[in-house]
Scaffold this active site. Sequence first.
Site, PDB file in Angstrom:
ATOM      1  N   GLY A  45      16.755  54.460  79.261  1.00 28.48           N
ATOM      2  CA  GLY A  45      15.790  53.532  78.333  1.00 28.48           C
ATOM      3  C   GLY A  45      15.728  53.431  77.072  1.00 28.48           C
ATOM      4  O   GLY A  45      16.462  54.303  76.355  1.00 28.48           O
ATOM      5  N   GLN A  50      12.159  49.970  69.615  1.00 26.18           N
ATOM      6  CA  GLN A  50      13.658  51.134  69.113  1.00 26.18           C
ATOM      7  C   GLN A  50      14.075  49.663  68.771  1.00 26.18           C
ATOM      8  O   GLN A  50      15.290  49.948  68.320  1.00 26.18           O
ATOM      9  CB  GLN A  50      13.883  52.117  70.547  1.00 26.18           C
ATOM     10  CG  GLN A  50      14.048  52.981  70.656  1.00 26.18           C
ATOM     11  CD  GLN A  50      14.245  54.006  71.675  1.00 26.18           C
ATOM     12  OE1 GLN A  50      14.367  53.392  72.654  1.00 26.18           O
ATOM     13  NE2 GLN A  50      15.638  54.616  71.269  1.00 26.18           N
ATOM     14  N   CYS A  92      18.965  60.115  72.708  1.00 24.84           N
ATOM     15  CA  CYS A  92      17.864  59.457  72.288  1.00 24.84           C
ATOM     16  C   CYS A  92      18.964  58.598  71.387  1.00 24.84           C
ATOM     17  O   CYS A  92      19.656  58.688  70.270  1.00 24.84           O
ATOM     18  CB  CYS A  92      16.821  59.638  71.430  1.00 24.84           C
ATOM     19  SG  CYS A  92      15.673  58.045  70.618  1.00 24.84           S
ATOM     20  N   LEU A  93      18.937  56.857  71.701  1.00 29.00           N
ATOM     21  CA  LEU A  93      19.374  56.042  70.504  1.00 29.00           C
ATOM     22  C   LEU A  93      19.188  55.378  69.366  1.00 29.00           C
ATOM     23  O   LEU A  93      19.693  55.459  68.965  1.00 29.00           O
ATOM     24  CB  LEU A  93      19.465  54.557  71.444  1.00 29.00           C
ATOM     25  CG  LEU A  93      20.269  54.537  73.162  1.00 29.00           C
ATOM     26  CD1 LEU A  93      19.705  53.012  73.620  1.00 29.00           C
ATOM     27  CD2 LEU A  93      21.579  54.232  73.120  1.00 29.00           C
ATOM     28  N   HIS A 134       9.603  60.316  77.661  1.00 31.12           N
ATOM     29  CA  HIS A 134      10.038  60.026  76.718  1.00 31.12           C
ATOM     30  C   HIS A 134      10.119  58.459  76.103  1.00 31.12           C
ATOM     31  O   HIS A 134       9.968  58.891  75.366  1.00 31.12           O
ATOM     32  CB  HIS A 134      11.911  60.491  76.935  1.00 31.12           C
ATOM     33  CG  HIS A 134      12.870  60.006  75.855  1.00 31.12           C
ATOM     34  ND1 HIS A 134      13.922  60.876  75.341  1.00 31.12           N
ATOM     35  CD2 HIS A 134      13.506  58.887  75.313  1.00 31.12           C
ATOM     36  CE1 HIS A 134      14.272  60.660  74.618  1.00 31.12           C
ATOM     37  NE2 HIS A 134      14.513  58.924  73.686  1.00 31.12           N
ATOM     38  N   HIS A 138       7.693  57.178  73.250  1.00 28.51           N
ATOM     39  CA  HIS A 138       8.136  56.340  71.644  1.00 28.51           C
ATOM     40  C   HIS A 138       6.417  55.070  71.297  1.00 28.51           C
ATOM     41  O   HIS A 138       6.931  54.776  70.304  1.00 28.51           O
ATOM     42  CB  HIS A 138       9.522  54.852  72.166  1.00 28.51           C
ATOM     43  CG  HIS A 138      10.387  56.147  71.757  1.00 28.51           C
ATOM     44  ND1 HIS A 138      11.251  56.584  70.641  1.00 28.51           N
ATOM     45  CD2 HIS A 138      12.092  56.368  72.964  1.00 28.51           C
ATOM     46  CE1 HIS A 138      12.180  56.720  70.952  1.00 28.51           C
ATOM     47  NE2 HIS A 138      12.812  56.480  72.031  1.00 28.51           N
TER      48      HIS A 138
HETATM   49 NI    NI Z   1      14.262  57.641  72.880  1.00 30.29          NI
END
Ligand code: NI
Length: 166
Positions: A45, A50, A92-93, A134, A138
Site C-alpha cells: 500500500g 509518501q 511502513c515504507l 493504514h 497517512h
Molecule cells: Ni505506511
Amino acid sequence: MAREIKTYPDPVLKKKGREIEKITENIKDLAQEMVETMYQNQGIGLAAPQVGESLRLITVDVSGPDFREDLHVLINPELIELDGETCTEEGCLSLPGFKCRVTRAEEVTVKGLAPDGTEKVIQATGLLAVCLQHEIDHLNGKVLLDYSGRMKKIMYEKKATKRKEE
Ligand code: NI
C-alpha cells in the site's frame, strides 16, 4: 516512473492531504507512478504523502509483493463503516526498520473514486481492511509511530533523525 519515498521525519508525512477536486491528467499520472513505486518497493500500500504529494490518493494491493492481482487505486477514500477489532503487526515504507502492533477495525467499508471518476465501494476484511486503514491514516498525517509506546517512538525518532543527518 517510480518516485522517491519520503521517510520519517519528512514534514509531508505529518500533513493532512488535500481533497482532490478534479481528476486531471496529473492526478492520473501520479496514481500510475504511485502504483509503480509501491510495486518497486515490495509494498502492499502507498499514500500520496509518501511520495511528497499532500493529496488524498491511495494505492493498495495486498496480493503483493509476490503477486499483482488485487490493485485498488482510490481518490478521496473515506471510511464509511468500521466493525470488529483486530491486532496486527504493521510496517511502513516511510518508516524503514520500524514495526509495531496496531489495533484496528477488522472489517471496513471504504468509499472513493477510481481514476476514471467512477465511484468505488470496497468492503474489506483481514489484511485489505488493515491496509486501507493504514493508508487512510497517512492522508490524515498519521503514521505507525503514533500508535507505538512513547519510549519506542522516541527511540525511533532519534534513529531516524540521525539517519537524515548522515
Ligand atoms: Ni505506511
